[in-house]
Design an enzyme around this catalytic site. Structure first.
Site, PDB file in Angstrom:
ATOM      1  N   HIS A 102     -32.906  45.798 -60.575  1.00  0.00           N
ATOM      2  CA  HIS A 102     -34.088  46.138 -61.340  1.00  0.00           C
ATOM      3  C   HIS A 102     -35.314  46.140 -60.427  1.00  0.00           C
ATOM      4  O   HIS A 102     -35.317  45.526 -59.350  1.00  0.00           O
ATOM      5  CB  HIS A 102     -34.277  45.158 -62.492  1.00  0.00           C
ATOM      6  CG  HIS A 102     -33.279  45.350 -63.594  1.00  0.00           C
ATOM      7  ND1 HIS A 102     -33.397  44.759 -64.828  1.00  0.00           N
ATOM      8  CD2 HIS A 102     -32.128  46.082 -63.631  1.00  0.00           C
ATOM      9  CE1 HIS A 102     -32.372  45.119 -65.593  1.00  0.00           C
ATOM     10  NE2 HIS A 102     -31.588  45.910 -64.887  1.00  0.00           N
ATOM     11  N   GLU A 106     -38.141  44.654 -60.768  1.00  0.00           N
ATOM     12  CA  GLU A 106     -38.680  43.312 -60.579  1.00  0.00           C
ATOM     13  C   GLU A 106     -37.867  42.541 -59.544  1.00  0.00           C
ATOM     14  O   GLU A 106     -38.433  41.804 -58.713  1.00  0.00           O
ATOM     15  CB  GLU A 106     -38.682  42.554 -61.916  1.00  0.00           C
ATOM     16  CG  GLU A 106     -39.469  43.248 -63.021  1.00  0.00           C
ATOM     17  CD  GLU A 106     -38.593  44.137 -63.898  1.00  0.00           C
ATOM     18  OE1 GLU A 106     -38.773  44.104 -65.126  1.00  0.00           O
ATOM     19  OE2 GLU A 106     -37.718  44.851 -63.353  1.00  0.00           O
ATOM     20  N   CYS A 123     -36.679  42.551 -68.547  1.00  0.00           N
ATOM     21  CA  CYS A 123     -35.559  42.090 -69.359  1.00  0.00           C
ATOM     22  C   CYS A 123     -35.431  40.572 -69.200  1.00  0.00           C
ATOM     23  O   CYS A 123     -36.102  39.953 -68.363  1.00  0.00           O
ATOM     24  CB  CYS A 123     -34.269  42.784 -68.937  1.00  0.00           C
ATOM     25  SG  CYS A 123     -33.686  42.314 -67.287  1.00  0.00           S
ATOM     26  N   CYS A 148     -34.423  39.442 -65.580  1.00  0.00           N
ATOM     27  CA  CYS A 148     -35.543  39.468 -64.632  1.00  0.00           C
ATOM     28  C   CYS A 148     -36.566  38.392 -64.977  1.00  0.00           C
ATOM     29  O   CYS A 148     -37.194  37.812 -64.074  1.00  0.00           O
ATOM     30  CB  CYS A 148     -36.206  40.845 -64.640  1.00  0.00           C
ATOM     31  SG  CYS A 148     -35.239  42.123 -63.797  1.00  0.00           S
TER      32      CYS A 148
END
Length: 342
Positions: free
Chosen positions: A255, A257, A283, A286
């Site tokens: 992801h 992040e 999410c 993360c």
């Protein structure tokens, strides 16, 4: 500030200019049309008096800018942007904003016919369309190209000026952030820019980590280093188009992040009151990593399926979470302040 207004005939651009003059203290400035300018299907409505025309008329954009620049803290508006060359000159100044006003063709034609008392003076719809196309797509006017360059777009389907003005007021045209983006707007734009590098087949996400208004790290989602890109088949789960929140154990994409946190490293984050900007709400996975790395604040633009779980975790861990709202745009989940915490 200087607001330039463009748009096709009968879209209401001169009405908007008049409202800004009458209700918000703007001054109308005019630029004489260059030779060969394609006339529109209808003459624009007059704004102000003959004295105003004499005092606020300029031979070209250069003269207009020479007048406005030392007075840029005052409010000016012009509807006389007849070419991309004129627009380019105006755009060199940091106090300029371009507003495009448009409306459906049949509504614009109805406004035109309402102006004519005698039916014989009215152009047919076919004639209106011909002249309108010439004005929008011919040179040197190219109204359509000017409209595409606008910073702000208004779809004027309103039936009276009060409704139109109410909408214009909601856009906060005089907000200083229109001229120079806030730090939040600046960093969110960088996050959106980072997202353009994403090759994930599911969604493009970009992330920026900031410490004391300095970028510490950037990240976007995609497959790990050395692995075939997601859009080239590297991640089977994403390429199957799996539903949001399903088959996550099969996804090999990092992801945005995660990538940003890995790039920053713990030593550049902890104790630094770092803020993470992401164009999509993190999410839960993360969010756990964000808490563990010591991020103090998270700012996101768009909602995601696990927002409530992320919110609960951040609230428990003392991480401030808020949704970013650009000027004039409603939040997905709220509609109060420009930057509203949960």
């Amino acid at each position: 500030m200087l607001i330039g207004i463009v748009g096709p005939a009968c879209s209401g651009r001169h009405t908007v200019a008049r409202l800004l003059v009458e209700r918000d203290g703007f001054r109308l400035l005019t630029i004489r049309a260059p030779a060969g300018t394609v006339p529109g299907p209808v003459a624009p409505a007059r704004i102000g008096s003959d004295d105003d025309d004499n005092n606020n008329a300029f031979a070209n954009a250069k003269q207009l800018l020479a007048y406005v620049t030392p007075r840029w803290r005052e409010r000016f508006v012009t509807c006389d942007i007849a070419s991309l060359d004129v627009l380019e000159q105006l755009r060199h100044r940091p106090f300029f904003v371009l507003l495009a006003v448009d409306a459906p063709t049949l509504i614009r034609y109805a406004r035109l016919t309402a102006r004519h008392v005698q039916p014989k003076d009215q152009p047919s719809l076919e004639e209106f369309l011909r002249l309108d196309d010439q004005h929008c797509f011919g040179t040197p006017s190219i109204t359509a190209a000017l409209t595409q360059c606008a910073d702000i777009h208004v779809n004027n389907m309103y039936t009276n000026v009060d409704e139109l003005y109410a909408h214009i007021s909601c856009l906060r045209l005089t907000d200083p952030k229109r001229l120079r983006p806030s730090w939040d707007a600046y960093f969110m734009l960088l996050a959106d820019l980072a997202a353009l590098r994403s090759n994930c087949m599911k969604r493009r996400v970009g992330c920026i980590i900031v410490r004391e208004r300095r970028v510490v790290a950037t990240g976007y989602n995609g497959t790990p280093r050395g692995i075939v890109n997601c859009n080239e088949g590297g991640c089977p789960r994403c390429n199957r188009g799996s539903a949001c929140g399903t088959a996550l154990d099969e996804c090999i994409c990092l992801h945005a992040e995660e990538n940003a946190l890995l790039e920053a490293g713990q030593e550049r984050i902890q104790g630094g009151n770092c803020t993470l900007y992401c164009n999509t709400c993190p999410c839960l996975g993360c969010a756990k990593r964000i808490v563990q790395m010591g991020i103090s604040e998270v700012v996101f633009a768009r909602a995601y399926g696990s927002d409530s779980a992320t919110k609960t975790l951040f609230l428990t861990a003392g991480v401030h979470l808020r949704q970013y709202q650009p000027a004039g745009v409603r939040l997905e989940t709220q509609s109060n302040d420009t930057l509203t915490p949960f």
